[in-house]
Design a protein around this motif. Structure first.
Motif, PDB file in Angstrom:
ATOM      1  N   SER A   1     -24.041  40.598  99.056  1.00 46.79           N
ATOM      2  CA  SER A   1     -23.427  39.495  99.794  1.00 46.79           C
ATOM      3  C   SER A   1     -22.556  38.687  98.847  1.00 46.79           C
ATOM      4  O   SER A   1     -22.682  38.790  97.621  1.00 46.79           O
ATOM      5  N   GLU A   2     -21.658  37.906  99.435  1.00 47.18           N
ATOM      6  CA  GLU A   2     -20.833  37.011  98.627  1.00 47.18           C
ATOM      7  C   GLU A   2     -21.751  36.024  97.931  1.00 47.18           C
ATOM      8  O   GLU A   2     -22.693  35.508  98.527  1.00 47.18           O
ATOM      9  N   GLY A   3     -21.482  35.753  96.677  1.00 44.99           N
ATOM     10  CA  GLY A   3     -22.295  34.813  95.913  1.00 44.99           C
ATOM     11  C   GLY A   3     -21.544  33.534  95.615  1.00 44.99           C
ATOM     12  O   GLY A   3     -20.538  33.222  96.261  1.00 44.99           O
ATOM     13  N   ARG A   4     -21.994  32.824  94.631  1.00 40.43           N
ATOM     14  CA  ARG A   4     -21.397  31.546  94.266  1.00 40.43           C
ATOM     15  C   ARG A   4     -20.080  31.756  93.534  1.00 40.43           C
ATOM     16  O   ARG A   4     -19.752  32.871  93.139  1.00 40.43           O
ATOM     17  N   SER A   5     -19.354  30.688  93.344  1.00 36.98           N
ATOM     18  CA  SER A   5     -18.153  30.722  92.515  1.00 36.98           C
ATOM     19  C   SER A   5     -18.201  29.514  91.583  1.00 36.98           C
ATOM     20  O   SER A   5     -18.725  28.460  91.940  1.00 36.98           O
ATOM     21  N   VAL A   6     -17.699  29.716  90.382  1.00 36.00           N
ATOM     22  CA  VAL A   6     -17.731  28.674  89.360  1.00 36.00           C
ATOM     23  C   VAL A   6     -16.294  28.378  88.958  1.00 36.00           C
ATOM     24  O   VAL A   6     -15.574  29.257  88.493  1.00 36.00           O
TER      25      VAL A   6
ATOM     26  N   GLN B   1     -26.647  24.148  81.503  1.00 29.51           N
ATOM     27  CA  GLN B   1     -26.717  25.433  80.812  1.00 29.51           C
ATOM     28  C   GLN B   1     -25.486  25.663  79.937  1.00 29.51           C
ATOM     29  O   GLN B   1     -25.594  26.129  78.817  1.00 29.51           O
ATOM     30  N   TYR B   2     -24.308  25.360  80.446  1.00 30.57           N
ATOM     31  CA  TYR B   2     -23.079  25.672  79.723  1.00 30.57           C
ATOM     32  C   TYR B   2     -22.505  24.494  78.952  1.00 30.57           C
ATOM     33  O   TYR B   2     -21.592  24.662  78.162  1.00 30.57           O
ATOM     34  N   GLY B   3     -22.999  23.290  79.192  1.00 27.86           N
ATOM     35  CA  GLY B   3     -22.593  22.131  78.415  1.00 27.86           C
ATOM     36  C   GLY B   3     -21.219  21.585  78.721  1.00 27.86           C
ATOM     37  O   GLY B   3     -20.670  20.838  77.935  1.00 27.86           O
ATOM     38  N   SER B   4     -20.633  21.954  79.845  1.00 27.50           N
ATOM     39  CA  SER B   4     -19.350  21.373  80.208  1.00 27.50           C
ATOM     40  C   SER B   4     -19.306  21.207  81.722  1.00 27.50           C
ATOM     41  O   SER B   4     -19.925  21.970  82.454  1.00 27.50           O
ATOM     42  N   PRO B   5     -18.577  20.210  82.173  1.00 18.75           N
ATOM     43  CA  PRO B   5     -18.534  19.980  83.623  1.00 18.75           C
ATOM     44  C   PRO B   5     -17.673  21.012  84.335  1.00 18.75           C
ATOM     45  O   PRO B   5     -16.622  21.405  83.848  1.00 18.75           O
ATOM     46  N   PHE B   6     -18.136  21.490  85.460  1.00 22.92           N
ATOM     47  CA  PHE B   6     -17.360  22.371  86.318  1.00 22.92           C
ATOM     48  C   PHE B   6     -17.981  22.355  87.687  1.00 22.92           C
ATOM     49  O   PHE B   6     -19.097  21.870  87.879  1.00 22.92           O
ATOM     50  N   GLU B   7     -17.283  22.902  88.629  1.00 21.48           N
ATOM     51  CA  GLU B   7     -17.738  22.902  90.008  1.00 21.48           C
ATOM     52  C   GLU B   7     -18.362  24.246  90.347  1.00 21.48           C
ATOM     53  O   GLU B   7     -17.792  25.295  90.078  1.00 21.48           O
ATOM     54  N   VAL B   8     -19.559  24.205  90.921  1.00 17.21           N
ATOM     55  CA  VAL B   8     -20.212  25.420  91.395  1.00 17.21           C
ATOM     56  C   VAL B   8     -20.223  25.351  92.913  1.00 17.21           C
ATOM     57  O   VAL B   8     -20.857  24.472  93.493  1.00 17.21           O
ATOM     58  N   ALA B   9     -19.470  26.225  93.541  1.00 12.51           N
ATOM     59  CA  ALA B   9     -19.406  26.250  94.997  1.00 12.51           C
ATOM     60  C   ALA B   9     -20.465  27.204  95.537  1.00 12.51           C
ATOM     61  O   ALA B   9     -20.675  28.276  94.983  1.00 12.51           O
ATOM     62  N   ASP B  10     -21.103  26.792  96.598  1.00 10.22           N
ATOM     63  CA  ASP B  10     -22.065  27.655  97.300  1.00 10.22           C
ATOM     64  C   ASP B  10     -23.137  28.198  96.367  1.00 10.22           C
ATOM     65  O   ASP B  10     -23.366  29.400  96.294  1.00 10.22           O
ATOM     66  N   TYR B  11     -23.835  27.289  95.661  1.00 11.96           N
ATOM     67  CA  TYR B  11     -24.845  27.732  94.697  1.00 11.96           C
ATOM     68  C   TYR B  11     -25.831  28.715  95.324  1.00 11.96           C
ATOM     69  O   TYR B  11     -26.212  29.690  94.701  1.00 11.96           O
ATOM     70  N   GLU B  12     -26.254  28.477  96.547  1.00 16.12           N
ATOM     71  CA  GLU B  12     -27.265  29.342  97.164  1.00 16.12           C
ATOM     72  C   GLU B  12     -26.664  30.470  97.998  1.00 16.12           C
ATOM     73  O   GLU B  12     -27.388  31.166  98.711  1.00 16.12           O
ATOM     74  N   ALA B  13     -25.354  30.682  97.906  1.00 18.17           N
ATOM     75  CA  ALA B  13     -24.729  31.759  98.681  1.00 18.17           C
ATOM     76  C   ALA B  13     -25.356  33.102  98.332  1.00 18.17           C
ATOM     77  O   ALA B  13     -25.655  33.390  97.183  1.00 18.17           O
ATOM     78  N   GLY B  14     -25.582  33.904  99.348  1.00 20.45           N
ATOM     79  CA  GLY B  14     -26.077  35.254  99.142  1.00 20.45           C
ATOM     80  C   GLY B  14     -27.578  35.395  99.126  1.00 20.45           C
ATOM     81  O   GLY B  14     -28.098  36.488  98.914  1.00 20.45           O
ATOM     82  N   ARG B  15     -28.289  34.285  99.361  1.00 17.21           N
ATOM     83  CA  ARG B  15     -29.757  34.361  99.373  1.00 17.21           C
ATOM     84  C   ARG B  15     -30.325  33.197 100.169  1.00 17.21           C
ATOM     85  O   ARG B  15     -29.641  32.206 100.400  1.00 17.21           O
ATOM     86  N   PRO B  16     -31.595  33.285 100.561  1.00 22.44           N
ATOM     87  CA  PRO B  16     -32.198  32.193 101.315  1.00 22.44           C
ATOM     88  C   PRO B  16     -32.289  30.917 100.476  1.00 22.44           C
ATOM     89  O   PRO B  16     -32.426  30.977  99.247  1.00 22.44           O
TER      90      PRO B  16
END
Length: 180
Positions: free
Chosen positions: A9-14, A96-111
């Motif tokens: 399934s489609e997952g998250r994007s960073v 985890q990565y130490g820099s700000p960024f946008e994570v779209a649809d963190y739970e995409a692809g799973r319950p």
């Protein structure tokens, strides 16, 4: 863990501002769980698979082409046996990565609430139709030492990733380390 692919399934994007990394999520019916981060992963596991990164265009959208979900489904269809070795993906990826960024649809692809794992470099191995081993991420020579070791333990000649039976040797080695 070792198991069978039950779907993609489609997952998250960073989005880091200048690049967008997209992921697919592979669902694995777990047959063998050696070490897990969450008890739910003994039955079903969700693993993020990077589709790659694209630069961000002036409108903020990704420009370029990364592999599609359909290409992954054709390359590793439902029912394919897989060995997944990875790490838990924390919900707070910024930490985890130490820099700000946008994570779209963190739970995409799973319950909702189901833990997400991410493959280690050598930790995404699938079985070919003739019982050989193919890595989704690493070069086959980067996992050859494990293939050779597993063949030695099994007492057979399946010493190369291209040897029929090499995948089963790896599963057997995982099972012996999980129970031994």
């Amino acid at each position: 863990m070792a198991g069978r692919v039950t779907g993609w399934s489609e997952g998250r994007s960073v989005n880091t501002g200048d690049m967008v990394t997209r992921y697919a999520t592979v669902t694995v019916q777990v047959d063998l769980a050696a070490r897990i981060a969450d008890p739910s992963q003994r039955d079903v596991a969700y693993v993020a698979v990077s589709l790659g990164s694209d630069p961000v265009g002036p409108d903020g959208a990704a420009v370029g082409s990364v592999p599609t979900l359909g290409e992954l489904e054709r390359a590793v269809p439902t029912g394919t046996r897989i060995i997944a070795i990875g790490n838990a993906v924390p919900e707070d990826e910024e930490e985890q990565y130490g820099s700000p960024f946008e994570v779209a649809d963190y739970e995409a692809g799973r319950p909702a609430g189901a833990p997400l794992a991410s493959f280690t470099v050598q930790g995404s191995l699938v079985e070919t139709t003739n019982g050989c081993t193919v890595s989704l991420r690493a070069q086959d020579e980067d996992v050859s030492y494990w293939t050779i070791h597993a063949a030695e333990l099994a007492g057979n000649e399946a010493t190369a990733t291209t040897s029929p039976g090499s995948f089963q040797n790896l599963v057997d080695e995982l099972e012996s380390s999980a129970t031994g």
